[in-house]
Design a protein around this motif. Structure first.
Motif, mmCIF file in Angstrom:
data_model
loop_
_atom_site.group_PDB
_atom_site.id
_atom_site.type_symbol
_atom_site.label_atom_id
_atom_site.label_comp_id
_atom_site.label_asym_id
_atom_site.label_seq_id
_atom_site.Cartn_x
_atom_site.Cartn_y
_atom_site.Cartn_z
ATOM 1 N N THR A 142 0.339 -12.262 0.306
ATOM 2 C CA THR A 142 -0.360 -11.231 -0.466
ATOM 3 C C THR A 142 0.421 -9.936 -0.419
ATOM 4 O O THR A 142 1.142 -9.649 0.539
ATOM 5 C CB THR A 142 -1.773 -11.003 0.096
ATOM 6 N N ALA A 143 0.281 -9.155 -1.481
ATOM 7 C CA ALA A 143 0.958 -7.858 -1.549
ATOM 8 C C ALA A 143 0.319 -6.902 -0.548
ATOM 9 O O ALA A 143 -0.868 -7.025 -0.239
ATOM 10 C CB ALA A 143 0.852 -7.291 -2.953
ATOM 11 N N PRO A 144 1.084 -5.944 -0.044
ATOM 12 C CA PRO A 144 0.487 -5.012 0.909
ATOM 13 C C PRO A 144 -0.557 -4.134 0.228
ATOM 14 O O PRO A 144 -0.427 -3.777 -0.930
ATOM 15 C CB PRO A 144 1.675 -4.180 1.391
ATOM 16 N N SER A 145 -1.581 -3.819 0.967
ATOM 17 C CA SER A 145 -2.652 -2.985 0.451
ATOM 18 C C SER A 145 -2.371 -1.530 0.793
ATOM 19 O O SER A 145 -1.978 -1.202 1.915
ATOM 20 C CB SER A 145 -3.974 -3.413 1.084
ATOM 21 N N TRP A 146 -2.570 -0.668 -0.210
ATOM 22 C CA TRP A 146 -2.363 0.760 0.032
ATOM 23 C C TRP A 146 -3.651 1.433 0.458
ATOM 24 O O TRP A 146 -3.665 2.635 0.713
ATOM 25 C CB TRP A 146 -1.818 1.428 -1.236
ATOM 26 N N LYS A 147 -4.720 0.679 0.538
ATOM 27 C CA LYS A 147 -6.005 1.257 0.922
ATOM 28 C C LYS A 147 -6.034 1.425 2.431
ATOM 29 O O LYS A 147 -5.825 0.487 3.174
ATOM 30 C CB LYS A 147 -7.155 0.357 0.485
ATOM 31 N N LYS A 148 -6.311 2.617 2.848
ATOM 32 C CA LYS A 148 -6.431 2.920 4.272
ATOM 33 C C LYS A 148 -7.831 3.446 4.522
ATOM 34 O O LYS A 148 -8.265 4.387 3.874
ATOM 35 C CB LYS A 148 -5.410 3.970 4.717
ATOM 36 N N GLY A 149 -8.529 2.836 5.450
ATOM 37 C CA GLY A 149 -9.862 3.314 5.784
ATOM 38 C C GLY A 149 -10.931 2.653 4.959
ATOM 39 O O GLY A 149 -10.665 1.857 4.054
ATOM 40 N N PRO A 150 -12.199 3.005 5.223
ATOM 41 C CA PRO A 150 -13.312 2.326 4.567
ATOM 42 C C PRO A 150 -13.548 2.776 3.125
ATOM 43 O O PRO A 150 -14.167 2.074 2.354
ATOM 44 C CB PRO A 150 -14.511 2.677 5.451
ATOM 45 N N ARG A 151 -13.061 3.947 2.710
ATOM 46 C CA ARG A 151 -13.307 4.460 1.357
ATOM 47 C C ARG A 151 -11.991 4.512 0.590
ATOM 48 O O ARG A 151 -10.937 4.774 1.158
ATOM 49 C CB ARG A 151 -13.934 5.853 1.418
ATOM 50 N N SER A 152 -12.087 4.301 -0.697
ATOM 51 C CA SER A 152 -10.880 4.397 -1.528
ATOM 52 C C SER A 152 -11.264 4.941 -2.891
ATOM 53 O O SER A 152 -12.405 4.835 -3.330
ATOM 54 C CB SER A 152 -10.228 3.027 -1.672
ATOM 55 N N VAL A 153 -10.282 5.517 -3.576
ATOM 56 C CA VAL A 153 -10.480 6.102 -4.897
ATOM 57 C C VAL A 153 -9.620 5.310 -5.873
ATOM 58 O O VAL A 153 -8.446 5.028 -5.594
ATOM 59 C CB VAL A 153 -10.078 7.598 -4.903
ATOM 60 N N ARG A 154 -10.209 4.973 -7.004
ATOM 61 C CA ARG A 154 -9.445 4.238 -8.001
ATOM 62 C C ARG A 154 -8.386 5.150 -8.588
ATOM 63 O O ARG A 154 -8.573 6.333 -8.766
ATOM 64 C CB ARG A 154 -10.367 3.737 -9.095
ATOM 65 N N GLY A 155 -7.264 4.602 -8.881
ATOM 66 C CA GLY A 155 -6.181 5.391 -9.464
ATOM 67 C C GLY A 155 -4.894 4.597 -9.454
ATOM 68 O O GLY A 155 -4.896 3.389 -9.232
ATOM 69 N N ARG A 156 -3.803 5.258 -9.626
ATOM 70 C CA ARG A 156 -2.516 4.588 -9.700
ATOM 71 C C ARG A 156 -1.970 4.244 -8.318
ATOM 72 O O ARG A 156 -0.928 3.604 -8.227
ATOM 73 C CB ARG A 156 -1.515 5.496 -10.428
ATOM 74 N N GLY A 157 -2.577 4.706 -7.275
ATOM 75 C CA GLY A 157 -2.091 4.392 -5.954
ATOM 76 C C GLY A 157 -1.186 5.490 -5.423
ATOM 77 O O GLY A 157 -1.342 6.644 -5.788
#
Length: 166
Positions: A145-160
């Protein structure tokens, strides 16, 4: 005057033996009672059920008594993965889950995922022959799987992470 001679050890032992024989003869004889149940039979020269058994035979009988045969076959897929598929294949992939006959295998690269998809009928044949035909019915191979850029329990949609560079 009669002179008493000292008692010899053999005379003392003989007197004790005679006293014990007399006490034994005076005692009432015990009656033999038969306890209800089957007569004790001996196993003879061959091993019997009450003799020490090999550990493998005891484990097999426990598995069949507790009806754990399906669980042990599923566990043997994960525990004996290298022996089942071979050292070359097991070095590049690992089983992840087994649900309703579908084995999910994760490959270390997309190239190995493609190779394993081509080898799927061969791998399924090996698994059916060594574990049992009804344990693994289909094989699903996924790549890393590709690495996830999400860190922590909350995330914001966007380009990353690219939206902060410029």
């Amino acid at each position: 005057m009669s002179e008493e001679r000292p008692a010899r050890p053999s005379d003392i032992a003989r007197a004790a033996l005679e006293a014990a024989r007399a006490a034994s003869a005076a005692r009432p004889k015990p009656t033999r009672r038969r306890i209800a149940g089957p007569r004790r039979t001996w196993s003879g020269p061959r091993p019997g059920a009450d003799d020490p058994q090999p550990l493998g035979r005891l484990v097999d009988s426990l598995i069949s008594q507790q009806d754990w045969s399906e669980r042990t076959r599923v566990g043997s897929v994960f525990g004996r993965w290298e022996a089942l598929v071979g050292p070359e294949i097991s070095a590049h992939c690992a089983p992840q889950s087994l649900t309703e006959g579908e084995l999910l295998v994760v490959a270390e690269s997309t190239a190995w995922a493609t190779q394993l998809r081509l080898l799927a009928p061969t791998i399924l044949g090996k698994l059916r022959a060594q574990v049992g035909g009804d344990v693994v019915t289909t094989l699903r191979v996924v790549g890393p799987t590709a690495p996830s850029w999400k860190k922590g329990p909350r995330s914001v949609r966007g380009r990353g992470p690219r939206d902060t560079y410029g």
